[in-house]
Design a protein around this motif. Structure first.
Motif, PDB file in Angstrom:
ATOM      1  N   THR A  14     120.123  26.061  55.388  1.00  0.00           N
ATOM      2  CA  THR A  14     121.191  24.973  55.169  1.00  0.00           C
ATOM      3  C   THR A  14     120.314  24.291  54.086  1.00  0.00           C
ATOM      4  O   THR A  14     119.091  24.406  53.981  1.00  0.00           O
ATOM      5  CB  THR A  14     121.168  24.247  56.146  1.00  0.00           C
ATOM      6  N   GLN A  15     120.893  23.453  53.331  1.00  0.00           N
ATOM      7  CA  GLN A  15     120.336  22.468  52.505  1.00  0.00           C
ATOM      8  C   GLN A  15     121.042  21.022  52.141  1.00  0.00           C
ATOM      9  O   GLN A  15     122.248  21.143  51.955  1.00  0.00           O
ATOM     10  CB  GLN A  15     120.229  23.183  50.816  1.00  0.00           C
ATOM     11  N   TYR A  16     120.290  20.053  52.154  1.00  0.00           N
ATOM     12  CA  TYR A  16     120.896  18.795  52.108  1.00  0.00           C
ATOM     13  C   TYR A  16     121.177  18.646  50.494  1.00  0.00           C
ATOM     14  O   TYR A  16     120.407  18.638  49.946  1.00  0.00           O
ATOM     15  CB  TYR A  16     120.211  17.686  52.607  1.00  0.00           C
ATOM     16  N   LEU A  17     122.361  18.248  50.220  1.00  0.00           N
ATOM     17  CA  LEU A  17     122.596  18.101  48.783  1.00  0.00           C
ATOM     18  C   LEU A  17     122.396  16.418  48.519  1.00  0.00           C
ATOM     19  O   LEU A  17     123.550  15.808  48.338  1.00  0.00           O
ATOM     20  CB  LEU A  17     123.857  18.562  48.297  1.00  0.00           C
ATOM     21  N   GLU A  18     121.439  15.907  48.159  1.00  0.00           N
ATOM     22  CA  GLU A  18     121.125  14.485  48.122  1.00  0.00           C
ATOM     23  C   GLU A  18     121.931  13.721  46.883  1.00  0.00           C
ATOM     24  O   GLU A  18     122.606  12.941  47.108  1.00  0.00           O
ATOM     25  CB  GLU A  18     119.660  13.985  47.958  1.00  0.00           C
ATOM     26  N   GLN A  19     121.731  14.582  45.671  1.00  0.00           N
ATOM     27  CA  GLN A  19     122.631  14.276  44.631  1.00  0.00           C
ATOM     28  C   GLN A  19     123.980  14.274  44.575  1.00  0.00           C
ATOM     29  O   GLN A  19     124.583  13.167  43.969  1.00  0.00           O
ATOM     30  CB  GLN A  19     122.193  15.053  43.321  1.00  0.00           C
ATOM     31  N   GLN A  20     124.831  14.954  45.328  1.00  0.00           N
ATOM     32  CA  GLN A  20     126.191  14.875  45.525  1.00  0.00           C
ATOM     33  C   GLN A  20     126.597  13.912  46.792  1.00  0.00           C
ATOM     34  O   GLN A  20     127.911  13.957  47.317  1.00  0.00           O
ATOM     35  CB  GLN A  20     126.680  16.186  45.789  1.00  0.00           C
ATOM     36  N   SER A  21     125.585  13.363  47.651  1.00  0.00           N
ATOM     37  CA  SER A  21     125.926  12.656  48.886  1.00  0.00           C
ATOM     38  C   SER A  21     125.970  11.207  48.342  1.00  0.00           C
ATOM     39  O   SER A  21     125.587  10.629  47.434  1.00  0.00           O
ATOM     40  CB  SER A  21     124.823  12.620  49.547  1.00  0.00           C
ATOM     41  N   ASP A  22     126.765  10.383  49.114  1.00  0.00           N
ATOM     42  CA  ASP A  22     126.689   8.803  49.166  1.00  0.00           C
ATOM     43  C   ASP A  22     126.580   8.148  50.292  1.00  0.00           C
ATOM     44  O   ASP A  22     127.532   8.159  51.160  1.00  0.00           O
ATOM     45  CB  ASP A  22     128.115   8.689  48.491  1.00  0.00           C
ATOM     46  N   VAL A  23     125.153   7.877  50.454  1.00  0.00           N
ATOM     47  CA  VAL A  23     124.812   7.316  51.862  1.00  0.00           C
ATOM     48  C   VAL A  23     125.590   6.224  52.235  1.00  0.00           C
ATOM     49  O   VAL A  23     126.240   5.754  53.256  1.00  0.00           O
ATOM     50  CB  VAL A  23     123.509   7.342  51.932  1.00  0.00           C
ATOM     51  N   ALA A  24     125.903   5.129  51.013  1.00  0.00           N
ATOM     52  CA  ALA A  24     126.719   3.798  51.156  1.00  0.00           C
ATOM     53  C   ALA A  24     127.969   4.245  51.922  1.00  0.00           C
ATOM     54  O   ALA A  24     128.578   3.331  52.604  1.00  0.00           O
ATOM     55  CB  ALA A  24     126.466   3.213  49.928  1.00  0.00           C
ATOM     56  N   ASP A  25     128.635   5.283  51.505  1.00  0.00           N
ATOM     57  CA  ASP A  25     130.039   5.567  51.663  1.00  0.00           C
ATOM     58  C   ASP A  25     130.013   6.681  52.939  1.00  0.00           C
ATOM     59  O   ASP A  25     130.937   7.148  53.374  1.00  0.00           O
ATOM     60  CB  ASP A  25     130.878   6.079  50.688  1.00  0.00           C
ATOM     61  N   ASN A  26     128.874   6.943  53.889  1.00  0.00           N
ATOM     62  CA  ASN A  26     128.723   7.755  54.795  1.00  0.00           C
ATOM     63  C   ASN A  26     129.322   9.184  54.470  1.00  0.00           C
ATOM     64  O   ASN A  26     130.009   9.772  55.210  1.00  0.00           O
ATOM     65  CB  ASN A  26     129.487   7.355  56.150  1.00  0.00           C
ATOM     66  N   LYS A  27     128.811   9.587  53.351  1.00  0.00           N
ATOM     67  CA  LYS A  27     129.249  11.092  53.035  1.00  0.00           C
ATOM     68  C   LYS A  27     128.096  11.809  52.541  1.00  0.00           C
ATOM     69  O   LYS A  27     127.175  11.743  51.628  1.00  0.00           O
ATOM     70  CB  LYS A  27     130.070  11.122  51.510  1.00  0.00           C
ATOM     71  N   TYR A  28     127.436  12.818  53.463  1.00  0.00           N
ATOM     72  CA  TYR A  28     126.269  13.563  53.377  1.00  0.00           C
ATOM     73  C   TYR A  28     126.741  14.879  53.131  1.00  0.00           C
ATOM     74  O   TYR A  28     127.591  15.843  53.790  1.00  0.00           O
ATOM     75  CB  TYR A  28     125.650  13.458  54.738  1.00  0.00           C
ATOM     76  N   LEU A  29     126.407  15.431  51.993  1.00  0.00           N
ATOM     77  CA  LEU A  29     126.927  16.773  51.605  1.00  0.00           C
ATOM     78  C   LEU A  29     125.778  17.779  51.961  1.00  0.00           C
ATOM     79  O   LEU A  29     124.529  17.643  51.653  1.00  0.00           O
ATOM     80  CB  LEU A  29     127.216  16.980  50.084  1.00  0.00           C
ATOM     81  N   PHE A  30     126.211  18.991  52.660  1.00  0.00           N
ATOM     82  CA  PHE A  30     125.353  20.096  52.952  1.00  0.00           C
ATOM     83  C   PHE A  30     125.868  21.153  52.360  1.00  0.00           C
ATOM     84  O   PHE A  30     127.068  21.524  52.506  1.00  0.00           O
ATOM     85  CB  PHE A  30     125.135  20.018  54.282  1.00  0.00           C
ATOM     86  N   SER A  31     125.101  22.533  51.970  1.00  0.00           N
ATOM     87  CA  SER A  31     125.346  23.517  51.692  1.00  0.00           C
ATOM     88  C   SER A  31     124.685  24.388  52.712  1.00  0.00           C
ATOM     89  O   SER A  31     123.657  24.187  53.289  1.00  0.00           O
ATOM     90  CB  SER A  31     124.913  24.165  50.312  1.00  0.00           C
ATOM     91  N   TYR A  32     125.311  25.590  52.801  1.00  0.00           N
ATOM     92  CA  TYR A  32     124.829  26.595  53.985  1.00  0.00           C
ATOM     93  C   TYR A  32     125.099  27.901  53.447  1.00  0.00           C
ATOM     94  O   TYR A  32     126.077  28.116  52.598  1.00  0.00           O
ATOM     95  CB  TYR A  32     125.254  26.491  55.379  1.00  0.00           C
ATOM     96  N   THR A  33     123.982  28.802  53.429  1.00  0.00           N
ATOM     97  CA  THR A  33     124.042  30.171  53.020  1.00  0.00           C
ATOM     98  C   THR A  33     123.981  31.155  54.076  1.00  0.00           C
ATOM     99  O   THR A  33     123.027  30.947  54.822  1.00  0.00           O
ATOM    100  CB  THR A  33     122.987  30.329  51.909  1.00  0.00           C
TER     101      THR A  33
END
Length: 126
Positions: A14-33
């Protein structure tokens, strides 16, 4: 569903996609292989998937559908199929688990369990 033993081993990265996330809007994007390894003696085909996605607030979302990333791959003996996908969480920590509906060379269906795995922003210890 017949009682066919699953020859499948599943690995997850798994990987946290910080650049595509919006913490202020409670949107945390993750990729998984996902790597699906066929340890059996015959080919198998991935027919469908069933995911249960849980966030840190206890909310669950189920995702069902044919194949993965638009494919229904056939995996030869002692080989692997790998794909990358992603999900959006409303909390910085969550879990995913589920199973793949598989079919062996005889047309018999069986389930390959996807063990629970954690999605988390680095440094989070919930």
């Amino acid at each position: 569903m017949s009682q066919v033993e699953s020859p499948i081993k599943i690995k997850v990265d798994t990987q946290y996609l910080e650049q595509q996330s919006d913490v202020a809007d409670n949107k945390y994007l993750f990729s998984y292989t996902i790597t699906i390894i066929n340890l059996g003696d015959n080919k198998v085909t991935l027919k469908d998937r069933h995911w249960i996605i849980s966030n840190a607030d206890g909310e669950q979302n189920e995702v069902k559908g044919p194949g993965v990333v638009g494919e229904t791959p056939t995996i030869a003996p002692n080989t692997a199929y790998q794909y990358t996908s992603g999900t959006v969480m409303e909390t910085p920590v969550g879990f995913m688990q589920g199973f793949y509906g598989m079919e062996n060379h005889k047309g018999e269906r069986f389930l390959a369990t996807i063990p629970p795995f954690r999605l988390a922003v680095p440094g989070i210890f919930q």
